[in-house]
Write a protein that holds these residues in place. Structure first.
Motif, PDB file in Angstrom:
ATOM      1  N   ARG A  10      15.742 -11.018 -33.226  1.00  0.00           N
ATOM      2  CA  ARG A  10      16.489  -9.883 -33.750  1.00  0.00           C
ATOM      3  C   ARG A  10      17.017  -9.030 -32.606  1.00  0.00           C
ATOM      4  O   ARG A  10      16.369  -8.893 -31.572  1.00  0.00           O
ATOM      5  N   ASP A  11      18.163  -8.432 -32.844  1.00  0.00           N
ATOM      6  CA  ASP A  11      18.766  -7.527 -31.873  1.00  0.00           C
ATOM      7  C   ASP A  11      18.265  -6.116 -32.160  1.00  0.00           C
ATOM      8  O   ASP A  11      18.472  -5.588 -33.253  1.00  0.00           O
ATOM      9  N   ARG A 149      23.785  -9.406 -41.315  1.00  0.00           N
ATOM     10  CA  ARG A 149      22.862  -9.390 -40.171  1.00  0.00           C
ATOM     11  C   ARG A 149      22.800 -10.759 -39.497  1.00  0.00           C
ATOM     12  O   ARG A 149      22.809 -10.852 -38.258  1.00  0.00           O
ATOM     13  N   THR A 150      22.777 -11.820 -40.297  1.00  0.00           N
ATOM     14  CA  THR A 150      22.785 -13.174 -39.734  1.00  0.00           C
ATOM     15  C   THR A 150      24.076 -13.416 -38.961  1.00  0.00           C
ATOM     16  O   THR A 150      24.070 -14.001 -37.864  1.00  0.00           O
ATOM     17  N   HIS A 153      23.960 -11.630 -35.544  1.00  0.00           N
ATOM     18  CA  HIS A 153      23.081 -12.249 -34.556  1.00  0.00           C
ATOM     19  C   HIS A 153      23.692 -13.512 -33.946  1.00  0.00           C
ATOM     20  O   HIS A 153      23.521 -13.769 -32.750  1.00  0.00           O
TER      21      HIS A 153
END
Length: 279
Positions: A10-11, A149-150, A153
């Motif tokens: 995760r960022d 979110r995917t 990333h």
């Protein structure tokens, strides 16, 4: 104060503070124990479901402040398990399409139990209607949030998404993925620009720097924020406030942040060129 080390998946720029400072550090602390005992990621997902079911039972007694506090603590345990299962899968290289599906089903299953138990305690037609509408809103919001979110990333790594993630092929998974296809179409121009770029890593880094802000704001769509909202609503003695929070503010927030994210993509995929100078 030192920022907790990332787990590589995760960022930190787009994570909410509860994950950065509470949930993920506790999950990482339990990881060596789980690995030593040979506990699988799927076992942790199911344990998380059990903790979530216990939390739902506690929240059902929302007229008792102690029960509401117990519901919050059990929910934190579920969120820790939800972080730990992914860490185990990555550490043991056992990540799979089935595990991804099981994790998602357990997450949605916990919230379904929250809605059902709270609606049952209120027992009115209005409560059931609110619970159903909020549940549908939650399913849509969570699906789109996870998709965004995917997407973020992989893009910051310079990945345009040419290789889709593995799938189980189940009908439920197909339905789950179909919800986000409309947004996927709007996001495709930037992915095409990323695929055609001579320096995708650089473009991905530029994208990450500009898209982090809307994605950080979108993190309010996370399960953590919903647990906090439910805790506060039950503590106030009115679970309906939680459902209204999901139906109105979270829906508006999702729409605003999706629009913001698409604007960032458009600015990078179609940069404004300077007008030619007349000589």
């Amino acid at each position: 104060m030192t920022i907790p080390p990332p787990d590589g998946s995760r960022d930190r720029r787009i994570e909410d503070s509860t994950n950065l400072w509470v949930i993920h550090p506790l999950s990482r602390a339990l990881l060596p124990v789980a690995l030593r005992l040979g506990i699988s990621a799927n076992m942790v997902s199911l344990a998380g479901l059990a903790l979530g079911a216990a939390a739902a039972y506690a929240f059902a007694h929302w007229s008792d402040p102690l029960a509401v506090i117990a519901g919050l603590l059990l929910s934190i345990g579920w969120l820790i398990a939800d972080g730990l299962d992914g860490m185990i899968a990555r550490a043991t290289k056992t990540a799979s399409a089935f595990g991804r599906l099981l994790d998602g089903l357990c997450d949605h299953g916990v919230f379904a139990l929250f809605y059902l138990t709270l609606a049952a305690t209120l027992g009115t037609l209005e409560a059931w209607a609110l619970a159903i509408v909020a549940g549908l809103a939650h399913a849509l919001q969570s699906n789109l949030f996870e998709g965004e979110r995917t997407r973020f990333h992989r893009r910051v790594r310079g990945d345009s998404g040419t290789a889709p993630p593995p799938r189980t092929g189940s009908q439920l998974e197909k339905l789950y993925d179909a919800v986000s296809r409309g947004v996927d179409g709007l996001a495709e121009p930037f992915d095409r620009a990323l695929a055609a770029s001579r320096d995708p890593q650089r473009l991905g880094a530029d994208y990450g720097a500009r898209a982090a802000a809307p994605m950080k704001l979108m993190a309010f769509e996370s399960a953590n924020m919903r647990v906090v909202a439910m805790f506060l609503a039950c503590l106030a003695g009115n679970p309906r406030l939680f459902w209204w929070f999901e139906i109105v503010p979270l829906t508006l927030l999702l729409g605003a942040t999706l629009f913001w994210h698409r604007r960032v993509e458009a600015a990078l995929a179609h940069p404004v060129r300077a007008a030619p100078v007349n000589t």
